[in-house]
Design an enzyme around this catalytic site. Structure first.
Site, PDB file in Angstrom:
ATOM      1  N   HIS A 104       0.962  -1.115   0.122  1.00  0.00           N
ATOM      2  CA  HIS A 104      -0.027   0.106   0.082  1.00  0.00           C
ATOM      3  C   HIS A 104       0.929   1.267   0.089  1.00  0.00           C
ATOM      4  CE1 HIS A 104      -3.517  -2.477   0.779  1.00  0.00           C
ATOM      5  NE2 HIS A 104      -4.375  -1.170   0.933  1.00  0.00           N
TER       6      HIS A 104
ATOM      7  N   HIS B 254       0.351  -3.566   9.257  1.00  0.00           N
ATOM      8  CA  HIS B 254       1.817  -3.508   8.996  1.00  0.00           C
ATOM      9  C   HIS B 254       2.412  -2.616  10.303  1.00  0.00           C
ATOM     10  CE1 HIS B 254       2.146  -4.702   4.855  1.00  0.00           C
ATOM     11  NE2 HIS B 254       1.025  -3.986   4.560  1.00  0.00           N
TER      12      HIS B 254
END
Length: 405
Positions: free
Chosen positions: A168, A215
């Site tokens: 991302h 993350h």
């Protein structure tokens, strides 16, 4: 002194990779585990990130009754195992997270093509392949995502994927700054304003990966750095790549064979992960668009902005906005129809060839079925986007060839 510096650096890296740092960020933004259900504290179970299924890992428990109590607590309190105390941050970061999903790029990039300039879309599609590098790195490094507990997980589909780096963050950085650098060549706009928008959008996507618990800070930072390095190295050659893509007679062959080869040679895992399928989708979209742009160049109608560059865009009137919305809806409808038709047909052909049932989810995950059906589906989408949609606009009177806005 040298060892002390190395230990200090290693400690800093460990801190950036710490799940406690992610959990602290979530708590600061008003996202906390539900105390009533002890999902994040009392049940003593975490999910093994990187596994193909949810595998409970027992953390030191002295009494078996505590595990049973936790199970009963989960049954008693179904639903989200977290509490939102700041809805502004919740909606902001969940919306930002969607800016890094493939579904956004598959709508945003064509919209740039249909309503602004195919040249910019071509640049963005080419840089989108940084996702392949990130996905491969994930499955080679095999570093897990932050564990839960202490982190609250808001996404489940990609939880079986590994964490390092954040794709991302890679895609958001690459798309935002490629659009900024490429647009200044084509249209007039305040560069400082564009820079602010690029920084804010990429930062929101990066922070959303911490907020959703997918993350660590280290994953996100590495994703940004990798994209920055790739862009810095490739930037001097963007013009050359663009010329070869449009004019080299081998361009359509390379544009199909190379992405298909990379899809089949994607690293094998000991469990199923969505990374191979998602990466195939990206490569196939890039492949179809690449061939489509080459075909448009041969046909002599590219729908690019007319120079000299940079051009001054006309004011955004209600009529222009309405035409843009109609073009978007018509184009999106064509892409959805293409996806459903080619997916339906390719799945049945491949399942028949491989002696599998279309309704068998496990069979559809096999490489010999998943890769070709997704590749053919999204190559078709790329071709329709780059060749057919604009021509349909002309037939419907939705496109002024002298002005794409």
């Amino acid at each position: 002194a040298g060892w002390a510096r190395k230990l200090k650096m290693w400690g800093f890296i460990s801190y950036l990779n710490s799940p406690e740092l992610v959990a602290s960020f979530q708590r600061c933004c008003g996202l906390v585990p539900r105390e009533t259900c002890s999902y994040g504290s009392r049940n003593g179970l975490v999910h093994s990130n990187g596994s193909g299924k949810d595998v409970p890992v027992t953390i030191h428990r002295r009494k078996a009754e505590q595990v049973l109590d936790a199970f009963l607590c989960v049954q008693e309190h179904p639903g989200p195992h977290y509490e939102v105390r700041n809805w502004l941050f919740y909606f902001l970061f969940l919306t930002s997270a969607t800016l890094g999903h493939e579904v956004f790029y598959i709508t945003f990039l064509p919209c740039i093509h249909w309503n602004l300039d195919p040249f910019l879309c071509r640049r963005l599609v080419n840089v989108w392949v940084v996702m392949y590098i990130g996905q491969v790195m994930k499955d080679i490094l095999k570093l897990p995502r932050p564990p839960s507990p202490p982190v609250v997980k808001l996404e489940t589909r990609v939880d079986a994927e590994y964490g390092m780096p954040s794709t991302h963050a890679m895609a958001a950085t690459a798309i935002s700054f490629t659009l900024l650098l490429s647009a200044q060549e084509r249209v007039k706009f305040p560069f400082e304003l564009g820079l602010i928008v690029a920084v804010v959008l990429s930062a929101l996507v990066c922070l959303s990966r911490l907020y959703t618990g997918m993350h660590s800070a280290l994953d996100v930072i590495c994703g940004v750095v990798i994209s920055a390095v790739i862009m810095a190295v490739s930037y001097p050659y963007w013009g050359t790549i663009d010329y070869l893509q449009l004019h080299n007679p081998l361009s359509p062959v390379v544009g199909v064979v190379l992405p298909l080869f990379l899809s089949y040679k994607y690293p094998e895992l000991d469990h199923y992960s969505t990374t191979r399928g998602d990466t195939t989708v990206i490569l196939a979209c890039c492949s179809g668009c690449s061939v489509g742009y080459w075909v448009n160049e041969r046909l002599g109608l590219t729908f690019d902005l007319a120079g000299p560059f940079p051009v001054t865009l006309p004011p955004l009137t209600l009529v222009a906005l309405g035409l843009g919305v109609v073009r978007f809806l018509v184009g999106l409808g064509m892409l959805v129809l293409t996806r459903q038709t080619v997916r339906w047909a390719s799945l049945r052909v491949l399942c028949r060839i491989n002696g599998a049932s279309v309704s068998d989810v496990e069979a559809r995950r096999r490489k010999e079925i998943e890769v070709p059906y997704k590749f053919s589906t999204y190559v078709a989408i790329g071709l329709v986007n780059s060749i057919l949609v604009n021509r349909v606009y002309v037939m419907m009177g939705l496109w002024d060839l002298g002005n794409s806005v």
